[in-house]
Design a protein around this motif. Structure first.
Motif, PDB file in Angstrom:
ATOM      1  N   ASN A  58     -94.843  16.801  34.403  1.00  0.00           N
ATOM      2  CA  ASN A  58     -93.515  17.416  34.442  1.00  0.00           C
ATOM      3  C   ASN A  58     -92.628  16.865  33.319  1.00  0.00           C
ATOM      4  O   ASN A  58     -91.901  17.616  32.670  1.00  0.00           O
ATOM      5  CB  ASN A  58     -92.837  17.179  35.793  1.00  0.00           C
ATOM      6  CG  ASN A  58     -93.593  17.803  36.940  1.00  0.00           C
ATOM      7  OD1 ASN A  58     -94.329  18.767  36.767  1.00  0.00           O
ATOM      8  ND2 ASN A  58     -93.426  17.253  38.127  1.00  0.00           N
ATOM      9  N   LYS A  61     -93.711  18.394  29.981  1.00  0.00           N
ATOM     10  CA  LYS A  61     -93.184  19.751  29.803  1.00  0.00           C
ATOM     11  C   LYS A  61     -91.675  19.718  29.535  1.00  0.00           C
ATOM     12  O   LYS A  61     -91.179  20.381  28.615  1.00  0.00           O
ATOM     13  CB  LYS A  61     -93.497  20.590  31.041  1.00  0.00           C
ATOM     14  CG  LYS A  61     -93.074  22.028  30.934  1.00  0.00           C
ATOM     15  CD  LYS A  61     -93.460  22.813  32.180  1.00  0.00           C
ATOM     16  CE  LYS A  61     -92.883  24.216  32.114  1.00  0.00           C
ATOM     17  NZ  LYS A  61     -92.800  24.842  33.411  1.00  0.00           N
ATOM     18  N   ALA A  62     -90.945  18.962  30.321  1.00  0.00           N
ATOM     19  CA  ALA A  62     -89.482  18.921  30.207  1.00  0.00           C
ATOM     20  C   ALA A  62     -89.019  18.322  28.878  1.00  0.00           C
ATOM     21  O   ALA A  62     -88.011  18.747  28.316  1.00  0.00           O
ATOM     22  CB  ALA A  62     -88.892  18.126  31.373  1.00  0.00           C
ATOM     23  N   GLU A  81     -79.838  20.987  31.454  1.00  0.00           N
ATOM     24  CA  GLU A  81     -81.068  21.627  31.950  1.00  0.00           C
ATOM     25  C   GLU A  81     -82.017  20.578  32.538  1.00  0.00           C
ATOM     26  O   GLU A  81     -82.585  20.771  33.617  1.00  0.00           O
ATOM     27  CB  GLU A  81     -81.739  22.356  30.779  1.00  0.00           C
ATOM     28  CG  GLU A  81     -83.038  23.043  31.102  1.00  0.00           C
ATOM     29  CD  GLU A  81     -83.689  23.595  29.839  1.00  0.00           C
ATOM     30  OE1 GLU A  81     -84.912  23.368  29.670  1.00  0.00           O
ATOM     31  OE2 GLU A  81     -82.990  24.234  29.020  1.00  0.00           O
ATOM     32  N   LEU A  82     -82.164  19.452  31.840  1.00  0.00           N
ATOM     33  CA  LEU A  82     -83.025  18.376  32.329  1.00  0.00           C
ATOM     34  C   LEU A  82     -82.510  17.805  33.649  1.00  0.00           C
ATOM     35  O   LEU A  82     -83.288  17.474  34.540  1.00  0.00           O
ATOM     36  CB  LEU A  82     -83.143  17.262  31.280  1.00  0.00           C
ATOM     37  CG  LEU A  82     -83.946  17.615  30.038  1.00  0.00           C
ATOM     38  CD1 LEU A  82     -83.740  16.561  28.953  1.00  0.00           C
ATOM     39  CD2 LEU A  82     -85.426  17.758  30.376  1.00  0.00           C
ATOM     40  N   ASP A  85     -83.780  19.665  36.570  1.00  0.00           N
ATOM     41  CA  ASP A  85     -85.235  19.760  36.684  1.00  0.00           C
ATOM     42  C   ASP A  85     -85.750  18.808  37.771  1.00  0.00           C
ATOM     43  O   ASP A  85     -85.828  17.593  37.566  1.00  0.00           O
ATOM     44  CB  ASP A  85     -85.881  19.437  35.339  1.00  0.00           C
ATOM     45  CG  ASP A  85     -87.375  19.687  35.317  1.00  0.00           C
ATOM     46  OD1 ASP A  85     -88.014  19.719  36.396  1.00  0.00           O
ATOM     47  OD2 ASP A  85     -87.913  19.845  34.213  1.00  0.00           O
ATOM     48  N   ARG A  90     -84.038  12.671  37.769  1.00  0.00           N
ATOM     49  CA  ARG A  90     -82.793  13.263  37.283  1.00  0.00           C
ATOM     50  C   ARG A  90     -81.646  12.256  37.264  1.00  0.00           C
ATOM     51  O   ARG A  90     -80.562  12.504  37.765  1.00  0.00           O
ATOM     52  CB  ARG A  90     -82.433  14.478  38.115  1.00  0.00           C
ATOM     53  CG  ARG A  90     -83.465  15.589  37.960  1.00  0.00           C
ATOM     54  CD  ARG A  90     -83.141  16.771  38.805  1.00  0.00           C
ATOM     55  NE  ARG A  90     -83.308  16.435  40.226  1.00  0.00           N
ATOM     56  CZ  ARG A  90     -83.085  17.272  41.226  1.00  0.00           C
ATOM     57  NH1 ARG A  90     -82.690  18.490  40.987  1.00  0.00           N
ATOM     58  NH2 ARG A  90     -83.266  16.896  42.471  1.00  0.00           N
TER      59      ARG A  90
END
Length: 187
Positions: A58, A61-62, A81-82, A85, A90
């Motif tokens: 993950n 990808k992020a 945006e992150l 996710d 986070r």
């Protein structure tokens, strides 16, 4: 799972064993991989490594496959945006630090030619073999990780305390902390 003798910390899952057997303690001289581990280690601060391993893909990808050139240019929109996710950790400060650390990573490359040259110079280019008899002998920090941590912080890096730095040193093979009866010990 198999019957190989390993460092005890990795026996709780196949993912942990795979990481131990294939990556942990293997010397890494490639800047891209060194950054991947640095980013993951900074997110691990205060958490267990298995939590990070479970989210590694993950994170990949992020964070644009851990491309520090791209990460250094992240905008506030990308950071927001992150932070939404659920596949990554986070933590706002850690997400912002990923960008700052990528920018400082590039500065080190410009100064030393590569991050690898910079970081491996602390151990004269070769792994330190700690000859640990048991897990009890493995420390969370060393005077050397203290020194590297201070230098990274002086250069503007965040979440690079001595414990994070020592974990990075272990992960990237700057130190060999495989215990005496581990099959990877003398490989």
């Amino acid at each position: 799972m198999d019957d190989k003798k390993r460092c005890n910390w990795c026996n709780s899952s196949q993912l942990y064993q795979k990481y131990h057997d294939e990556e942990w303690g293997v010397p890494v001289y490639d800047d891209a991989t060194l950054f991947e581990f640095l980013l993951l280690e900074t997110f691990q601060a205060g958490l267990s490594w298995i939590t990070i391993l479970n989210k590694r893909e993950n994170f990949r990808k992020a964070f644009d496959n851990f491309d520090y050139q791209k990460i250094a240019l992240y905008t506030d929109d990308k950071i927001q945006e992150l932070l939404l996710d659920a596949g990554i950790i986070r933590n706002k400060l850690k997400v912002y630090s990923a960008v700052t650390n990528a920018q400082n990573y590039i500065k080190i490359q410009e100064e030393f030619g590569s991050f690898s040259t910079y970081i491996w110079d602390f151990v004269n280019g070769k792994p330190i073999d700690n000859n640990r008899k048991s897990l009890k002998e493995v420390t969370a920090t060393t005077p050397l990780s203290d020194k590297i941590s201070k230098d990274l912080k002086k250069r503007g890096f965040k979440f690079v305390g001595s414990t994070v730095v020592y974990a990075h040193m272990q992960a990237t093979g700057m130190v060999n902390d495989h215990v005496a009866d581990c099959w990877k010990r003398n490989e």
